[in-house]
Scaffold this motif. Structure first.
Motif, PDB file in Angstrom:
ATOM      1  N   VAL A 268       0.839  -1.203   0.000  1.00  0.00           N
ATOM      2  CA  VAL A 268       0.000   0.000   0.000  1.00  0.00           C
ATOM      3  C   VAL A 268       0.871   1.249   0.000  1.00  0.00           C
ATOM      4  O   VAL A 268       1.790   1.369   0.809  1.00  0.00           O
ATOM      5  CB  VAL A 268      -0.931   0.024   1.228  1.00  0.00           C
ATOM      6  N   ARG A 269       0.574   2.132  -0.931  1.00  0.00           N
ATOM      7  CA  ARG A 269       1.237   3.445  -0.966  1.00  0.00           C
ATOM      8  C   ARG A 269       0.266   4.492  -0.442  1.00  0.00           C
ATOM      9  O   ARG A 269      -0.831   4.184  -0.027  1.00  0.00           O
ATOM     10  CB  ARG A 269       1.666   3.779  -2.399  1.00  0.00           C
TER      11      ARG A 269
ATOM     12  N   LEU B 163      -2.545   7.143  -0.159  1.00  0.00           N
ATOM     13  CA  LEU B 163      -3.855   7.324  -0.792  1.00  0.00           C
ATOM     14  C   LEU B 163      -4.288   8.768  -0.592  1.00  0.00           C
ATOM     15  O   LEU B 163      -3.723   9.492   0.239  1.00  0.00           O
ATOM     16  CB  LEU B 163      -4.876   6.385  -0.151  1.00  0.00           C
TER      17      LEU B 163
ATOM     18  N   GLU C 129      -4.171  -3.904   1.981  1.00  0.00           N
ATOM     19  CA  GLU C 129      -3.381  -4.350   0.840  1.00  0.00           C
ATOM     20  C   GLU C 129      -3.785  -3.593  -0.417  1.00  0.00           C
ATOM     21  O   GLU C 129      -4.905  -3.101  -0.548  1.00  0.00           O
ATOM     22  CB  GLU C 129      -3.537  -5.853   0.624  1.00  0.00           C
ATOM     23  N   LYS C 130      -2.829  -3.496  -1.320  1.00  0.00           N
ATOM     24  CA  LYS C 130      -3.056  -2.789  -2.582  1.00  0.00           C
ATOM     25  C   LYS C 130      -3.997  -3.605  -3.463  1.00  0.00           C
ATOM     26  O   LYS C 130      -3.900  -4.826  -3.539  1.00  0.00           O
ATOM     27  CB  LYS C 130      -1.718  -2.587  -3.295  1.00  0.00           C
ATOM     28  N   ARG C 131      -4.930  -2.922  -4.114  1.00  0.00           N
ATOM     29  CA  ARG C 131      -5.794  -3.555  -5.107  1.00  0.00           C
ATOM     30  C   ARG C 131      -5.990  -2.555  -6.245  1.00  0.00           C
ATOM     31  O   ARG C 131      -6.687  -1.561  -6.087  1.00  0.00           O
ATOM     32  CB  ARG C 131      -7.135  -3.959  -4.501  1.00  0.00           C
TER      33      ARG C 131
ATOM     34  N   ALA D  18      -6.954   0.478  -2.551  1.00  0.00           N
ATOM     35  CA  ALA D  18      -6.555  -0.391  -1.454  1.00  0.00           C
ATOM     36  C   ALA D  18      -7.779  -1.009  -0.806  1.00  0.00           C
ATOM     37  O   ALA D  18      -8.901  -0.521  -0.960  1.00  0.00           O
ATOM     38  CB  ALA D  18      -5.753   0.392  -0.414  1.00  0.00           C
TER      39      ALA D  18
ATOM     40  N   GLY E 121      -8.558   4.739  -4.642  1.00  0.00           N
ATOM     41  CA  GLY E 121      -7.238   5.351  -4.804  1.00  0.00           C
ATOM     42  C   GLY E 121      -7.331   6.694  -5.486  1.00  0.00           C
ATOM     43  O   GLY E 121      -8.400   7.270  -5.658  1.00  0.00           O
TER      44      GLY E 121
END
Length: 381
Positions: free
Chosen positions: A281-282, A284, A317-319, A323, A380
């Protein structure tokens, strides 16, 4: 101290100065571990801060890659040599840790370790953590340990200063939390006064308009325009207060670090095991991060206060570009549709409103005796 790439007084001084530069607990822990490994020229170093449930609230390693650490799996429990350092509070220097009768094995992905040096970090009678090194980068004496008595003395000095740095960092974080709490209390008081006055004026004006509507419609119209103006002012003040009340840690540390800290605090404060995991995750958009934090807090509150859960797992988690937040507990669960019919929402309405407000999607999976999973997905930036 044995000779290594950086030895002597300068190396010790550099390590101690590095520890004193940081005020955040996590940064202090990382610096202690990196300094110890470099100072004593070891291949691996780690520091565990114990919790009250037989595990570790924090566990920091150096010399292990991110991929290796992920493959190793969950944080270790307090057992074997680690438990000895925490509970007996004495140094341990071993030629081969695997031959010690207290050795209980490692996960399959754990790096192989032999010679071992560890000792507790203490503040008076309190053990703050356990610091250990493994696999000295030197030719080992036959049947002996690569780490020497001099190494043990140097690590002891480092541990004493580590205790000071760690205690100072904890005091700083507590002071910051108190400052934030005091500031929020001040804002809440000011908000209550300002909005209460606006709402009181709005109510009186609305009553005046109602009294005038039959005998003087023009004046009633003017009063209603004043009602609209007062309502707009109250809304503006509320909006400004919400912005000011945005969690300070979120601005400083971001969503992942803030959630990690909060779950660690809850894990120490409750009998239930509370864990946190993050994958890829970066940053947001600010509104989405705040909404995810609030939903996580609401879900954690429900799980810890109402579900009787023994374990609560939080993950982000990133999606795609966005996220997914997931809060899962093994508590008693409930029937979502029956809860809605009975009007007992357990904060679900608030969670859905926050999620919808940032263009996200909320799903709730639960059944009596089956625990509960709250999942929130945001798009995002």
């Amino acid at each position: 101290m044995t000779q290594g790439p950086r030895s002597g007084l300068l190396a010790v001084s550099t390590a101690l100065l590095a520890m004193s530069r940081h005020l955040e607990v996590r940064d202090v822990l990382k610096t202690i571990v990196a300094s110890a490994r470099e100072l004593l020229d070891a291949r691996y170093a780690a520091l565990g801060v114990p919790d009250d449930h037989g595990g570790f609230a924090q566990f920091v390693v150096d010399g292990v890659s991110d991929a290796q650490w992920k493959a190793i799996g969950p944080l270790p429990r307090q057992h074997g040599i680690l438990a000895a350092m925490l509970h007996q509070a004495r140094p341990e220097r071993l030629a081969d840790v695997r031959e010690d009768p207290r050795f209980e094995g490692w996960p399959a992905a754990h790096p192989d370790m032999s010679d071992f040096l560890g000792l507790p970090i203490r503040d008076g009678d309190e053990v703050l953590g356990a610091l250990f090194l493994a696999n000295k980068n030197c030719a080992r004496p036959k049947g002996g340990c690569g780490f020497t008595e001099d190494d043990e003395d140097v690590l002891g000095i480092l541990a004493q200063h580590a205790a000071i740095a760690l205690t100072n960092a904890r005091l700083y974080e507590r002071s910051r939390e108190l400052t934030i709490a005091e500031e929020r209390s001040r804002i809440a008081h000011e908000l209550h006064d300002a909005v209460s006055q606006k709402l009181f004026s709005l109510r009186l004006t609305a009553q005046a308009a109602a009294a005038l509507v039959d005998r003087d419609p023009d004046r009633a119209k003017g009063e209603l325009q004043q009602v609209a103006a007062l309502a707009a002012e109250a809304a503006d003040e509320l909006r400004a207060a919400v912005v000011e009340l945005r969690p300070a840690a979120l601005d400083e540390d971001g969503l992942v670090a803030t959630l990690r800290t909060q779950t660690q605090v809850l894990d120490r404060a409750h009998s239930a095991r509370v864990t946190f995991d993050s994958r890829g995750v970066r940053a947001l958009p600010a509104a989405q991060e705040e909404a995810m934090l609030r939903v996580a807090q609401e879900a954690l509150h429900n799980a810890l206060r109402h579900s009787g859960a023994a374990r609560v797992d939080v993950s982000v988690e990133k999606r795609g570009p966005g996220a997914v937040l997931r809060v899962t507990d093994d508590g008693r669960g409930f029937e979502p549709s029956a809860t809605r019919r009975a009007g007992r929402h357990l904060g679900l309405v608030s969670m859905r409103d926050r999620t919808n407000g940032v263009g996200g999607e909320l799903t709730v999976e639960s059944a009596p005796g089956k625990g509960t999973t709250i999942e929130m997905e945001v798009p995002g930036g």
